[in-house]
Structure formats: C-alpha cells, structure tokens
Design an enzyme around this catalytic site. Structure first.
Site, PDB file in Angstrom:
ATOM      1  N   THR A 125      -1.434 -11.420   7.543  1.00  0.00           N
ATOM      2  CA  THR A 125      -1.359  -9.962   7.359  1.00  0.00           C
ATOM      3  C   THR A 125      -0.889  -9.623   5.953  1.00  0.00           C
ATOM      4  OG1 THR A 125       0.876  -9.919   8.304  1.00  0.00           O
ATOM      5  CG2 THR A 125      -0.965  -9.534   9.814  1.00  0.00           C
ATOM      6  N   GLY A 138       9.006  -0.801   5.407  1.00  0.00           N
ATOM      7  CA  GLY A 138       8.823  -1.054   6.820  1.00  0.00           C
ATOM      8  C   GLY A 138       9.225  -2.438   7.279  1.00  0.00           C
ATOM      9  N   GLU A 160       3.038  -2.041  -1.512  1.00  0.00           N
ATOM     10  CA  GLU A 160       2.696  -1.271  -2.704  1.00  0.00           C
ATOM     11  C   GLU A 160       2.452  -2.123  -3.942  1.00  0.00           C
ATOM     12  OE1 GLU A 160       4.328   2.908  -1.324  1.00  0.00           O
ATOM     13  OE2 GLU A 160       4.861   0.909  -0.707  1.00  0.00           O
ATOM     14  N   LYS A 208      11.183  -8.784   1.393  1.00  0.00           N
ATOM     15  CA  LYS A 208      10.901  -7.666   0.494  1.00  0.00           C
ATOM     16  C   LYS A 208       9.570  -7.034   0.894  1.00  0.00           C
ATOM     17  CE  LYS A 208      12.981  -9.740  -3.672  1.00  0.00           C
ATOM     18  NZ  LYS A 208      12.653 -10.209  -5.040  1.00  0.00           N
ATOM     19  N   GLY A 209       9.364  -5.806   0.474  1.00  0.00           N
ATOM     20  CA  GLY A 209       8.108  -5.131   0.777  1.00  0.00           C
ATOM     21  C   GLY A 209       6.983  -5.589  -0.140  1.00  0.00           C
ATOM     22  N   GLY A 232      -2.840   5.329   6.079  1.00  0.00           N
ATOM     23  CA  GLY A 232      -2.078   6.473   5.599  1.00  0.00           C
ATOM     24  C   GLY A 232      -1.959   6.495   4.094  1.00  0.00           C
ATOM     25  N   PRO A 247       1.644 -14.786   6.630  1.00  0.00           N
ATOM     26  CA  PRO A 247       0.794 -14.882   5.440  1.00  0.00           C
ATOM     27  C   PRO A 247      -0.592 -14.284   5.641  1.00  0.00           C
ATOM     28  CG  PRO A 247       1.088 -17.036   6.469  1.00  0.00           C
ATOM     29  CD  PRO A 247       2.048 -16.107   7.141  1.00  0.00           C
TER      30      PRO A 247
END
Length: 783
Positions: free
Chosen positions: A672, A528, A743, A739-740, A258, A670
């Site tokens: 993914t 997510g 990005e 944390k994400g 996406g 780790p």
C-alpha cells in the site's frame, strides 16, 4: 496507562507489520459490497436534492421564478435564500469560527442573502422524489441576476494585493526569518532570480462530494458524508445546527479519494442538513462533476519569485521568497510554500513574504502537500539552475548544501535518511551515466533528459483514540473513528492490531468511519497512519496490562505472584522475561476466568506531542538515555529521478522512466505504501505536464470544468515506476516509528520533470503545466 509505550517496546516479532498484505477491503470494493456515502438508499422516504448554481461570478439576485419548476412531477420543495432554514451560527461570525474550529475553510455559507460572490455559487436547491425529477425541475428554475464586474485572480488590475493578517510584511505561513537575507543576497558572488507560476489545480477524486442527511429526531442528525475526518465534520455541522456534538453522527465507511478537498467542511454538507430539516425527510445531495470545480476548493493559482545567493562553490548564502496567490472574497487562505524552501537546505539567511489578491472564487483549499508541492518546484528548479551555472552535477549541489539540522529551527532531525535516498535512487536510475551537458542526449529525433529532485514533508502533531476488544476465542474487534481515503487504512490497522495482539490478521475486524467510534484526527496531512497505528498499539497494550494483572493474581496461572514488570508478551503469550517457558496464552487465561472478551483503550500521539511525552517521562525517571528536550524536527524525506523524451517538432513531453526512494520511518505495508508513492508521483506528473483549470479573465468562470477538458494522466502517460523505501528507525515520532508518506510522493515531482526537460532541451520552463506550446516557445529561444 501511566505512560505511552515507546518505539523500543513495539513487537520485535512482527509477523504482519511490514508485510505486503493485500487490502482487506479489496473484495468488498470489487464486488460492490462497499457502501460509499451516496449509496445508503435504504432510508425510508429518501428524496433527492439538486443544487442550482449561479452563471455569473458577481452580482445580486433580483428575481426568482419557481412556477415552471413547481409544476414538474415529484417536486417537494424549492429552497432559496428567501425560505431556506437559517443555521444556528453563521460561518463568518466569531462565535461560528470558534465553535466550528479548524475543520472549516468555509467562512461563507451560500443561500443566506441575494449576493453572489463566485460562479458556481448555489442559488437554489430543488428537492424531488427522484434525481431525474429534481434535475429537470432545476433546469426550469429561472433566477434573474444583476451582474457586476468580477475579479478573476490576483493578477487582475482590479484587485489589491495585501499581506495576510493585516500586518506589514506579514507572512501567512508564520515562517521564521533568519539572518539578513537581502544584504546576503546583494553580496553573494553568485545570484539567481526567477519567477515560477503554478496553474489552478483541482483535486477531482473519483467520488464527488456527497451527503445524505437524515434527521432521526428533531434534535438528532445522522450524516452519511464523503469526508476525510468524521470527527471534524461532526464538530462543524453540530455548530451550524446548534446541537451538541453527540447529537450529530457522521458516517464515512468508504471514501473514493479526497486529496485534501474532503478535509474541510463545505457548503453542500450544511445545505443538505438544512434541506432535510426543511422537507422533513432524508435528503441525498451529490455534487455534479462541474460543481466539483466550484464547491470543494482547489490549489490556488500562484506565482513565486525566488532569489538565490551562493558562493562560487555552490554553497547557499541567501534565499528570498515572495509568493502571490488568489484567495476568495472572505478568507485569507494561502499555501505555505516558503516552509520547505526555508528548511530543505543549509542556508544562513532566509526571508519570505506572502501577498494575496481577493477574487470572485471559492476559497482555495488543501491539495496534496499544500505548500510543499508548489514550493518544491521553485527551490528544486533553482538548485538545478545553480548547478548548471557552476558546472556541478545536480546531485552534488544538493549534497554540498545538505542540512544536518533543520535550518529553520536549529533542531536536530528525529531521523533523516535523505543521503541514503540520494544514493539508492542514483544507483537504481543509473545517474552516474548522465550526460553533464544539457541538450546533448538524443534517442533518434527525440531529446532525452534526466532530472531529479529532493522531497520532504513535515510530521504534523496529532493524536487519536482507539478501542480494542479481544475475545477468548482468538479474534478481536478494533475500532477507530478514522477514515480510509482508499489508501489502505483498513489494511494497516488490521496489521498493527494483529501483531500487537499476537493473532493472525484474518482474526481482526477493523472498524472505522463513524463518530460513534473513538475520536481521532483527520485522514490528511500525512497524519493518518502515524496517528491510527499508534492509538491501536497503545489500546492493545492496555489489554495486555489488564491480562497481566489477571495472570499474576490467578493462583492457577504459571505467572502467579510474578511482578507485572517481569512479564512480557510474545505472539499472544504472556511469559516471564527471564524464563520464557513459564507462561500461558491469553485464551487459556480468559477461559479460566470465564471472561468472553476484554476491552482496552488508548490514545496514540504523533509528532511533537509524542516526543514531549517521552521527554517528560525521561525527566521524571532521570533517564539519561532519553533526550529530555523534546525538540526534534520531524520530516519524511525522499528523492525522485525522472527521464523524459521531448519531441522538438511537436513539443510533447513523455516521462519514460521514474524512480522514487523514500525514507518514511517504519513502513507498515510496502504494497500500500508503494501505491501511495506511485499515486502521488502520477499526480505530480499531471501537475507538471497537463493539469490546469482555466478561469476566464473577464467572467471569472472556469472554461474546462469537466474531466473531458481538465486533463489528468492516464495509464499511457505513465511508465513503470520504481519505488523503494529506506529502512529508517525513528524513536521520537510515535509509538510505532511511523512517518507519513501520503504527501511526500508529490513533493518535488514537478521539479524532477522540469529538471529533466531542462537537461533534454537546455531551456528552463517555470510555468506549470509545461504544455507542448510552452516547450515549443522555449525551443525557439537561444539556449
């Protein structure tokens, strides 16, 4: 639950979390068992819709000839602005915007009038019994248009730049200004001013936009939709259709990528629902690859001018940032580039402005790290330029301006492992061996350069719900209304649930991608993993609280009459904290009570919402060990190191080595996570060296709207990539300390490549992508 668990309460005996578990959905994907949104072909009476788009970017439809198309076999309907059913709400109305909410960047729905605003705008929909029949009939449809002169971009002299929000000097991003930046810059002994441009980029996920719309009753709609957030789509489509939310079901079990483009609601989804309503049958609508360039947004074409003032020792004194970019005729979307520029380094004075130019394009949209990715290109190139001017190492200039608190807010960081990222990345890369002089390192005829850049991405506040059902036979079903973009949500959700319940991962069935499941946030904005993992963990704690209550009230339990607060759970076993030998497994307790299964639910919070809960709890309990302010700045941090080889005769640039080190809180998996960092890095290398959608300046049409002409990196373009993570504990960000990282992997990537080219050639390129023609032109100029 009375209060949400804190980080310290998560299972210290984690067996699955933190392990490189292979994707639990991998077998389904490689065997074809995984169903994507366009593959629900079982629906009775399913028909196919094909969109006919406009060849011109501005004009009015003056005639529609459907006669030849109607004669084609299998054609069921041809829908235009003249006969398409009208939605209950219009996207541009205030009522529509309020009802649809933040899930929409689509303030314009095509096929509502004869007006054309952009090339590729839908002007008709052909419905037939097969895809081939619909495509053939659409080709025979004749639309007559009275064309007008379009505006191609913010650079077009026909457009007028304006401040978003309608206020003088307004900043679309809401960035806070601090100090007197203009005066500080004017007085700075060292000054830099440079303009950086970024080409239009398109997301181009493998799976195109696709929707199957099925009206199961006159007031009940099911959508199989390629969406990053099923709950967001549900809310938006329900508003358009004039239905309660629970009368619209959205299903997205698998998503073929996406990168942001499947986050908002886009016209094709609403048009599919209206078309299915018109023909009275389930309708499948799949965008073509060229339509993906004009239907689901893009990273806008933009330029940003950055003025940097510093001391002779390299300490920043002032940062002034101005951004110009293109938006549509109806929206005011702009990437928030200045946020990262204002927070990344310690600087007492900062100012940012944004101006937009309306053009005949569809609204730009979120694309991986919107704002941070292009903004980091400007600030990170400027930092290297400042280092070169002062004779400092690029890493040293960053350390001299290291921010111990968030400069944009004054808040302390919830955690910040950036210095460790610098140190470890430099060790892995061998940075200490870097030639301090630009343009002086060769490998044969090739120029060799080393570059690096800082990466950061904020924690966006989010919350979501989960449901856990634990069975006495030792297995569990865990449900979250999330989506898996292909990043590993199925897998990390399974790992978190397994540890939280004290069972093996293969005993967990993780279900997602359906609005019938507990509502949660979008899979986007790096929210997510932090949201979903926390909600699963909290729901599991709800199960354990219920089991603990059962145990202390059960005369046959070893825990009978114990205080619930004296009971702990370790690997699926309830036991006394003071006497771990006294306890029992959940299966024994449930079987004795003749309970086959037990359900728990919970809401997980991510970011500021979670910390506020901690602060409220600390204040309520007068817990001196907790900060009651609830005001930390939360970001992931990282550093990228890059080596390039530049051919001075051809201008080609090849990335030959890459190192990324990231501090992203607790890493759930780790394997993914490494894939995420690699994927974002590859995407950033593409933006740096080749990705560019070309819009004709006269016709405002894209000239390379296909994967044959829009170049993206392939395996041969990418070296082996070294990725490591810093072990980082963050007690404020969420219940799992996660944390994400989705990005941050692209933030700073283009700058690292650009800085390596600068080191290799002694010439600075500031126009993305840095293609061979630009490299050759730069090499012709004096260093």
């Amino acid at each position: 639950m009375d209060s949400e668990p804190t980080f310290s309460q998560t299972n210290p005996q984690a067996a699955a979390v933190g392990q490189p578990l292979s994707r639990v959905d991998g077998r389904a994907k490689v065997t074809g068992a995984a169903k994507y949104s366009a593959e629900y072909n079982h629906l009775p009476g399913l028909v196919h819709a094909v969109i006919k788009t406009s060849d011109v970017a501005k004009g009015r439809i003056t005639g529609i000839d459907t006669s030849a198309a109607q004669r084609e076999p299998g054609v069921l309907a041809i829908l235009t602005h003249q006969n398409l059913p009208k939605p209950a709400l219009t996207a541009e109305s205030e009522a529509g915007k309020k009802a649809i909410g933040p899930s929409v960047q689509m303030s314009f729905l095509p096929l509502q009038s004869d007006q054309i605003f952009y090339a590729g705008q839908p002007v008709a929909i052909v419905v037939a019994d097969t895809l081939e029949h619909a495509q053939h009939a659409a080709a025979k449809l004749r639309i007559t248009v009275a064309p007008e002169t379009p505006v191609a971009s913010y650079q077009d002299p026909k457009t007028e730049l304006f401040n978003p929000g309608g206020k003088p000097d307004a900043d679309a991003e809401g960035t806070k200004r601090r100090g007197q930046a203009a005066a500080a810059f004017a007085a700075a002994p060292v000054q830099l001013t440079a303009t950086y441009t970024h080409a239009t980029n398109h997301h181009n996920p493998m799976e195109p936009g696709a929707t199957i719309a099925h009206w199961e009753a006159a007031d009940r709609l099911t959508l199989y939709d390629a969406a990053q957030g099923v709950s967001w789509q549900q809310r938006a489509v329900a508003a358009f259709m004039g239905l309660p939310n629970d009368q619209v079901r959205v299903i997205t079990k698998y998503l073929g990528g996406g990168f942001g483009c499947k986050g908002p609601i886009w016209p094709h989804t609403v048009l599919a629902a209206l078309t299915a309503k018109a023909v009275g049958r389930p309708v499948k609508l799949v965008l073509t690859r060229p339509q993906m360039f004009t239907s689901m947004g893009h990273r806008e074409d933009q330029e940003q001018t950055l003025r940097v003032g510093a001391t002779k020792e390299g300490k920043l004194l002032a940062l002034l940032h101005e951004k110009h970019s293109t938006t549509s005729q109806w929206d005011e979307y702009a990437e928030s580039n200045s946020k990262i520029i204002g927070m990344l380094y310690q600087c007492p004075a900062f100012e940012a402005t944004t101006k937009l130019g309306r053009a005949n394009v569809i609204t730009p949209s979120w694309m991986r790290a919107p704002g941070e990715a292009p903004g980091s290109f400007a600030i990170e190139c400027a930092m290297d330029d400042l280092a070169a001017q002062l004779g400092l190492d690029p890493l040293e200039i960053r350390l001299r301006n290291y921010a111990d608190k968030d400069p944009s807010t004054g808040q302390p960081w919830s955690s910040k492992g950036l210095k460790q990222c610098y140190q470890r990345g430099a060790e892995l890369f061998g940075w200490s061996k870097r030639n301090s002089k630009n343009g002086q390192t060769r490998d044969g005829k090739l120029l060799v350069g080393w570059g690096m850049a800082t990466a950061s991405y904020p924690v966006h506040s989010s919350q979501g719900n989960a449901r856990v059902r634990l069975y006495a036979d030792g297995h569990a079903v865990v449900q979250v209304g999330a989506t898996d973009l292909g990043t590993g949500t199925y897998t990390i959700g399974t790992q978190v649930a397994a540890d939280a319940l004290g069972i093996a991962p293969d005993k967990v069935r993780f279900e997602l991608g359906d609005t019938m499941l507990p509502t949660t946030n979008i899979s986007g904005g790096s929210m997510g993993a932090g949201t979903f993992s926390s909600s699963v963990y909290v729901a599991a704690q709800d199960v354990w609280q219920k089991l603990t209550k059962m145990a202390v009230q059960d005369a046959k339990s070893p825990l009978y009459r114990a205080k619930p607060t004296d009971v702990e759970v370790v690997k699926g076993r309830l036991q006394l904290k003071a006497n771990p030998g006294k306890g029992e497994g959940f299966a024994d307790l449930m079987k004795r009570a003749d309970i086959l299964d037990l359900e728990g639910s919970g809401q997980g919070k991510y970011g500021a919402g979670y910390e506020s809960g901690l602060a409220a709890g600390a204040a309520k309990s007068d817990d001196a060990g907790k900060e009651a302010s609830g005001s930390h700045s939360m970001h992931s941090f990282g550093a990228h190191f890059c080596e390039v080889h530049v051919d001075p005769e051809l201008g080609t640039v090849r990335v030959t080595r890459w190192v990324s080190v990231v501090a992203g809180g607790r890493i759930l998996n780790p394997k993914t996570a490494r894939s995420q960092i690699m994927g974002g890095g590859i995407m950033g290398i593409g933006a740096a060296l080749m990705e560019q959608t070309v819009r004709d300046p006269n016709l405002a049409r894209y000239t390379n709207a296909s994967l044959a002409d829009y170049h993206v990196p392939v395996n041969a373009d990418i070296p082996d990539m070294t990725v490591e993570f810093i072990d980082e504990k963050d007690p404020y960000v969420n219940a799992m300390g996660v944390k994400g990282i989705g990005e941050i992997s692209i933030v700073g990537t283009a700058a690292a490549v650009g800085n390596a080219i600068f080191h290799a050639t002694g010439r600075r390129l500031r126009d993305l992508p840095m293609t061979p023609d630009k490299v050759l032109a730069a090499l012709r100029q004096p260093a």
